[in-house]
Design an enzyme around this catalytic site. Structure first.
Site, mmCIF file in Angstrom:
data_model
loop_
_atom_site.group_PDB
_atom_site.id
_atom_site.type_symbol
_atom_site.label_atom_id
_atom_site.label_comp_id
_atom_site.label_asym_id
_atom_site.label_seq_id
_atom_site.Cartn_x
_atom_site.Cartn_y
_atom_site.Cartn_z
ATOM 1 N N PHE A 226 102.721 20.453 32.784
ATOM 2 C CA PHE A 226 103.126 21.694 33.460
ATOM 3 C C PHE A 226 102.364 21.901 34.752
ATOM 4 O O PHE A 226 101.323 21.273 34.992
ATOM 5 C CB PHE A 226 102.894 22.910 32.529
ATOM 6 C CG PHE A 226 101.467 23.095 32.082
ATOM 7 C CD1 PHE A 226 100.495 23.601 32.947
ATOM 8 C CD2 PHE A 226 101.078 22.779 30.782
ATOM 9 C CE1 PHE A 226 99.175 23.789 32.528
ATOM 10 C CE2 PHE A 226 99.760 22.959 30.357
ATOM 11 C CZ PHE A 226 98.809 23.469 31.236
ATOM 12 N N HIS A 254 98.734 20.148 34.463
ATOM 13 C CA HIS A 254 98.480 19.211 33.373
ATOM 14 C C HIS A 254 99.473 18.066 33.511
ATOM 15 O O HIS A 254 100.670 18.289 33.369
ATOM 16 C CB HIS A 254 98.668 19.933 32.022
ATOM 17 C CG HIS A 254 98.536 19.023 30.829
ATOM 18 N ND1 HIS A 254 99.132 19.304 29.619
ATOM 19 C CD2 HIS A 254 97.885 17.854 30.658
ATOM 20 C CE1 HIS A 254 98.833 18.344 28.744
ATOM 21 N NE2 HIS A 254 98.088 17.441 29.354
ATOM 22 N N ASN A 337 92.456 11.706 28.651
ATOM 23 C CA ASN A 337 92.895 10.423 28.065
ATOM 24 C C ASN A 337 92.251 9.322 28.899
ATOM 25 O O ASN A 337 92.801 8.928 29.928
ATOM 26 C CB ASN A 337 94.418 10.248 28.199
ATOM 27 C CG ASN A 337 95.226 10.913 27.118
ATOM 28 O OD1 ASN A 337 94.713 11.743 26.382
ATOM 29 N ND2 ASN A 337 96.484 10.565 27.038
ATOM 30 N N PRO A 368 93.452 23.854 27.855
ATOM 31 C CA PRO A 368 94.599 24.768 27.918
ATOM 32 C C PRO A 368 94.984 25.293 26.533
ATOM 33 O O PRO A 368 94.761 24.620 25.520
ATOM 34 C CB PRO A 368 95.712 23.888 28.490
ATOM 35 C CG PRO A 368 95.363 22.500 28.061
ATOM 36 C CD PRO A 368 93.859 22.443 28.030
ATOM 37 N N SER A 370 98.398 27.671 25.429
ATOM 38 C CA SER A 370 99.838 27.395 25.444
ATOM 39 C C SER A 370 100.416 28.229 26.580
ATOM 40 O O SER A 370 99.671 28.848 27.336
ATOM 41 C CB SER A 370 100.478 27.780 24.113
ATOM 42 O OG SER A 370 100.607 29.197 24.034
ATOM 43 N N HIS A 392 91.154 18.917 23.566
ATOM 44 C CA HIS A 392 91.837 18.906 24.875
ATOM 45 C C HIS A 392 92.896 19.998 24.948
ATOM 46 O O HIS A 392 93.642 20.089 25.909
ATOM 47 C CB HIS A 392 92.447 17.540 25.155
ATOM 48 C CG HIS A 392 93.767 17.281 24.508
ATOM 49 N ND1 HIS A 392 94.001 17.492 23.170
ATOM 50 C CD2 HIS A 392 94.929 16.824 25.022
ATOM 51 C CE1 HIS A 392 95.256 17.163 22.904
ATOM 52 N NE2 HIS A 392 95.842 16.767 23.990
ATOM 53 N N ALA A 394 95.053 23.219 22.223
ATOM 54 C CA ALA A 394 95.164 23.835 20.903
ATOM 55 C C ALA A 394 95.589 22.788 19.872
ATOM 56 O O ALA A 394 95.249 22.876 18.700
ATOM 57 C CB ALA A 394 96.169 24.971 20.946
ATOM 58 N N GLY A 395 96.327 21.801 20.322
ATOM 59 C CA GLY A 395 96.844 20.777 19.404
ATOM 60 C C GLY A 395 98.152 21.226 18.783
ATOM 61 O O GLY A 395 98.402 22.427 18.601
#
Length: 470
Positions: A226, A254, A337, A368, A370, A392, A394-395
């Site tokens: 985003f 991101h 990553n 971040p 959401s 990295h 919320a997952g």
DNA sequence: ATGTCC
């Protein structure tokens, strides 16, 4: 001039062994015989296969001959019975599949230590949210397909009210200066030092990716990527920029290394799997020795992809900041990553962070939330047990498929409205409900990072949901 | 993540 490429199926049919020679033959054909007909190429390759030694000194075909003369399949490398120790943060929120994957990784012969972040979920090879320190080896799938996937936050000197009052113009800027979707490229290309890098000349495989990389510079891709305008609130008066605590207009992006990194990841993972055969359940953890030619090549290509990803963010931010007429007050950015050479416990190791934020002492990062939940500006605490890492994001709580089945457009609309967020593009698989609660995840890693501020999205642009449109 | 094929 024809554009002949030979595919794997053809090579199998004429009897080529499934070994590194596969790729070598395809590359040689593409580079030197693209003006041949397929029949002519097949005839040539068949001759080399029948008597490789006769072609060993051939300037062009010698490479294929050498590949054929190598033993075809190396022995399977066994995992260790005893794993190296690793820490888990927020275990109760973590998908058991992710734990199983890390349990494999910490039994690799090259494993030194590991850690699992509270946003962990299953990936390919190393889980997303997985951290692994290895001894002089790099695992392409320990870095991930999107090499250098990263965050970039720019805090600007605009009054917060301007974002609320002139929302339309911010939306228009996002439409004009960002580009999303698989394969997306800008028509007009921008010069950038990263495109001058010698890796684009020195590494044959990377050379072929130059054109696409040049076109995709400053684009954002798809999935969870985003670019968003929002409000950053600095809460730590002792912040690095001596900014007064309070709220600022900010830009958060991101994304990663686009096609360039994806191709590099795919190529070197394949190579690693050929050179490093692991038991089937661990095969995606294939690693490259950093002293080997392939390992050194991957390391250079990975670093190039990381710098390219960074350049993409910087171009996006430059264009949007210029359009807004603002000045940059502060910037926080980080890969999540990637693999780094770091010293841990007095020893140099290769630390893979796949969906994990570097959190060395005093190191700044962005985690971040959401599209409707805040993200956090964090300062690493340098915790040893996490290998100086944090989550990295919320997952995921739901897989993409689950989210599309469970969340309705109506629910998403309502949530966006409640939070005063405008969304351009975005699918149901990226809806807030598809993610874990960021506050829970942050609470599980208070030993890893301290929060110095937060970011609330206001105008979000993502790739359109569903299949790519253009 | 990526135009899902080395």
């Amino acid at each position: 001039m024809s554009n002949l490429k030979i595919n794997g199926k053809t090579l199998l049919k004429i009897g080529y062994p499934q070994s590194p020679v596969f790729r070598i033959a395809m590359n040689v054909v593409e580079q030197h015989y693209s003006h041949y007909t397929e029949e002519e190429v097949i005839e040539l390759l068949t001759k080399v296969l029948a008597d490789p030694a006769a072609y060993a000194d051939n300037a062009i075909l010698g490479e294929i001959a050498a590949g054929l003369l190598q033993p075809a399949v190396p022995d399977v490398i066994a995992l260790r019975e005893t794993p190296v120790p690793y820490a888990i943060y927020g275990e109760s929120y973590i998908d058991p599949g992710a734990v199983r994957q890390l349990n494999n990784a910490v039994r690799l012969p090259v494993a030194v230590s590991g850690a699992l972040m509270p946003d962990a979920h299953q990936g390919y090879g190393l889980p997303i949210g997985g951290v692994l320190a290895a001894d002089n080896a790099v695992i392409p799938y320990g870095v991930g397909v999107d090499i250098g996937c990263r965050m970039c936050l720019s805090i600007l000197d605009l009054p917060v009210q301007s974002l609320l009052i002139n929302e339309t113009s911010y939306t228009q800027q996002l439409m004009k200066f960002t580009k999303f979707g698989a394969g997306a490229e800008w028509k007009k290309r921008e010069a950038d030092p990263v495109l001058e890098r010698s890796e684009f000349k020195d590494i044959r495989f990377v050379k072929n990716l130059f054109d696409k990389a040049a076109g995709q510079l400053g684009t954002s891709g798809s999935g969870n990527h985003f670019v968003e305008w929002g409000i950053a609130t600095i809460t730590d008066p002792g912040n690095e920029w001596q900014l007064p605590a309070g709220s600022y207009v900010a830009l958060l992006s991101h994304s990663g290394s686009r096609g360039l990194g994806a191709q590099i990841a795919g190529h070197y993972t394949q190579l690693a799997k050929e050179l490093c055969v692991l038991p089937d359940h661990a095969k995606h953890l294939a690693y490259l020795d950093l002293n080997s030619e392939a390992g050194q090549e991957y390391w250079l290509a990975m670093n190039l992809a990381g710098d390219y990803a960074s350049a993409c963010h910087h171009l996006i931010h430059k264009r949007l900041i210029e359009a807004s007429g603002a000045a940059l007050l502060a910037r926080v950015e980080n890969h999540h990553n990637f693999a780094w050479k770091e010293i841990h416990q007095g020893k140099e190791v290769i630390v893979h962070r796949k969906g994990a934020t570097p959190a060395g002492k005093g190191v700044l990062g962005v985690i971040p939330g959401s599209m409707t939940a805040p993200g956090f500006i964090v300062r690493g605490k340098g915790e040893t047990d996490s290998l100086q890492s944090a989550s990295h994001g919320a997952g995921r709580l739901m897989s993409r498929t689950q989210a599309k089945a469970a969340i309705t457009t109506q629910t998403l609309k309502q949530q966006l409205e409640e939070h005063g967020v405008t969304l351009i593009g975005g699918g149901l698989d990226e809806a807030p409900g598809a993610y874990k609660n960021i506050d829970t995840v942050m609470a599980a890693q208070t030993n890893l990072v301290e929060v110095i501020g937060q970011f609330l999205p206001k105008v979000v642009r993502m790739a359109d949901g569903g299949p790519p449109e253009d």
